[in-house]
Write a protein that holds these residues in place. Sequence first.
Motif, PDB file in Angstrom:
ATOM      1  N   SER A  51     -34.139  41.734  67.590  1.00 46.14           N
ATOM      2  CA  SER A  51     -35.126  42.726  67.179  1.00 46.14           C
ATOM      3  C   SER A  51     -34.913  43.158  65.732  1.00 46.14           C
ATOM      4  CB  SER A  51     -35.048  43.937  68.113  1.00 46.14           C
ATOM      5  OG  SER A  51     -35.855  45.002  67.631  1.00 46.14           O
ATOM      6  N   PHE A  52     -33.656  43.394  65.343  1.00 48.17           N
ATOM      7  CA  PHE A  52     -33.400  43.846  63.975  1.00 48.17           C
ATOM      8  C   PHE A  52     -33.488  42.707  62.974  1.00 48.17           C
ATOM      9  CE2 PHE A  52     -32.267  47.832  65.768  1.00 48.17           C
ATOM     10  CZ  PHE A  52     -32.431  48.741  64.734  1.00 48.17           C
ATOM     11  N   LEU A  87     -24.778  47.059  63.697  1.00 43.39           N
ATOM     12  CA  LEU A  87     -25.138  48.024  64.726  1.00 43.39           C
ATOM     13  C   LEU A  87     -24.021  48.136  65.758  1.00 43.39           C
ATOM     14  CD1 LEU A  87     -28.114  46.040  64.479  1.00 43.39           C
ATOM     15  CD2 LEU A  87     -28.788  48.394  64.941  1.00 43.39           C
ATOM     16  N   GLY A 121     -39.590  47.569  66.976  1.00 39.80           N
ATOM     17  CA  GLY A 121     -38.408  47.437  67.803  1.00 39.80           C
ATOM     18  C   GLY A 121     -38.641  47.982  69.195  1.00 39.80           C
ATOM     19  N   SER A 129     -32.604  47.744  75.153  1.00 38.49           N
ATOM     20  CA  SER A 129     -31.790  48.383  74.116  1.00 38.49           C
ATOM     21  C   SER A 129     -30.368  48.612  74.593  1.00 38.49           C
ATOM     22  CB  SER A 129     -32.414  49.722  73.704  1.00 38.49           C
ATOM     23  OG  SER A 129     -33.673  49.544  73.110  1.00 38.49           O
ATOM     24  N   ASP A 144     -37.316  50.549  70.493  1.00 45.64           N
ATOM     25  CA  ASP A 144     -37.464  52.003  70.419  1.00 45.64           C
ATOM     26  C   ASP A 144     -38.887  52.396  70.030  1.00 45.64           C
ATOM     27  OD1 ASP A 144     -36.487  50.671  68.011  1.00 45.64           O
ATOM     28  OD2 ASP A 144     -36.679  52.610  67.037  1.00 45.64           O
ATOM     29  N   ARG A 198     -31.349  54.185  72.089  1.00 49.19           N
ATOM     30  CA  ARG A 198     -31.966  54.256  70.763  1.00 49.19           C
ATOM     31  C   ARG A 198     -31.135  53.404  69.813  1.00 49.19           C
ATOM     32  NH1 ARG A 198     -29.569  59.103  67.345  1.00 49.19           N
ATOM     33  NH2 ARG A 198     -29.158  57.254  66.082  1.00 49.19           N
ATOM     34  N   PRO A 199     -31.719  52.907  68.709  1.00 49.46           N
ATOM     35  CA  PRO A 199     -30.955  52.083  67.779  1.00 49.46           C
ATOM     36  C   PRO A 199     -29.766  52.861  67.230  1.00 49.46           C
ATOM     37  CG  PRO A 199     -33.294  51.945  67.307  1.00 49.46           C
ATOM     38  CD  PRO A 199     -33.122  53.045  68.305  1.00 49.46           C
ATOM     39  N   THR A 200     -28.581  52.265  67.305  1.00 51.34           N
ATOM     40  CA  THR A 200     -27.364  52.923  66.857  1.00 51.34           C
ATOM     41  C   THR A 200     -26.641  52.013  65.883  1.00 51.34           C
ATOM     42  OG1 THR A 200     -27.181  54.080  68.983  1.00 51.34           O
ATOM     43  CG2 THR A 200     -25.217  54.001  67.600  1.00 51.34           C
ATOM     44  N   VAL A 242     -31.113  43.099  70.959  1.00 46.46           N
ATOM     45  CA  VAL A 242     -31.104  44.079  69.868  1.00 46.46           C
ATOM     46  C   VAL A 242     -30.920  43.365  68.532  1.00 46.46           C
ATOM     47  CG1 VAL A 242     -29.882  46.060  68.890  1.00 46.46           C
ATOM     48  CG2 VAL A 242     -30.262  45.928  71.364  1.00 46.46           C
TER      49      VAL A 242
END
Length: 467
Positions: free
Chosen positions: A57-58, A152, A69, A47, A71, A162-164, A54
């Motif tokens: 993953s999204f 993102l 994901g 991450s 996270d 963490r996903p941001t 990332v």
Amino acid sequence: FSSSKKSEEVHDDDDKKDEEDEDFFASFERKFELEKAELARRCDDRSRDDPHAVAASFAARLADSDALGFDDLAAAARDTDLRSAARTVMDLLQTGRVEGYTAGNLDDSQAAKFVEALEAYRVDSSSNKDTEEERVRLTVAVPRGADVAVELRALRPSEAPRPTFLGETPPKLFRRKEEERKKLVLLEEEKDIIDDDDEEDSDEDEESEPNSAVKLVWQLWQMGNDDEARAAGWADSMERDAAFVLMQHLASPSAFNQLRTVEQLGYYVHTEVDMYNGVHQFAVNAQSAKVGPVELEERVLAWLAKFRDQLADPTSVTDEDLDSNKLGLADAIFKRPTCLADVVERDVAEVFSGRRFFTRRKRRATQIKHHTTREHLLKVIDDALLSESNRRLFKVRVYAPDLADQQLDDDKKNDDDAQQVVNEKNTDGGPVRLRSFDDIKRFQAAHPRHPPPIRWNEAASPDDPVP
């Protein structure tokens, strides 16, 4: 006296066995906790350190609402204990379907004995007949011609993994004191595994993550759908699928050479053939410290147009070059592995996918080798990839932190409604920018799904039920 002595020996043996069991489970639990910590650490590192991962993953999370994901995996690793994991395994053994696959010198009776042996591990094998029907996962159908992007922000080293999303500010990362981190790794005491007495990083002079990334995903078509293929001008789905696979085979070195070697955008450039719930997808994933994700996206689309022109020019990609690639790819697809384990892996992949299309490789290799033409390759690119009105394309952009702030400033200057709320289908042709999990959920709820995967169930007897 001898009877009493014998009783004492039995008790001694029982006590010894209990001690051995306790030692085994203590050792196993220790290893379990260590594996948990290592899995969570790896997920956190991906991450924080790999914007291209990332983005990938999204891309999966937008297409499939059930996708997980980094996270999710990290949280599960931290929250799961050995007892709950054991209960989950027991539930699977009690309620799941048991299927046996055998390869090698076994006849039907020997294969049946193998399946019976598997059944012996089930707590209640009778429940196998009453298994709840498996829920079919479907892929979200991105609208044709839409401008859809998940946006993102990459992380700084001091920020929590963490996903941001673009526009969010992640919390500072809390690091364990060095002595407590050593205890966590060694797992000396249980309290050290769950102790959260951490201290906050205060390094304000850290370097920002320099890399941005983008993943472009073209949703193509349902694998094996002959009616859809014929409606699009193909003889059948096998002709279309074979042309797509050969196109990607040629595109991969071309993209790497143009974007990484010639333009030197970054060390990571990757093209791939994805399959989400029976839907073919073509994807390009790139990472760069030199340009932002929007420019990366433009460079990828420019390469694709150039690749199409080179493919159409017989002096650039000669007939001999094309035939050589067709032969090499067909041989690679159809070549039977020499190791029995690899044979099993190939066949089991068809079982696990649910397709059970065991002749797929042979038929695809034959189609590529003898029937796929230059015109077929150009048709794939023109109809599904370059046609702005017909293609189903979405992007995942990951901005380096400094570029993220710049992008937000540009949004304000241009009065661009980039945080468009997607409560209904995007019919006005405007950009759709997804910058929160709620945005993604609304987008998924507003659009239909692709049809369920097609199942072949080859090699089954007429009396066998379709799984």
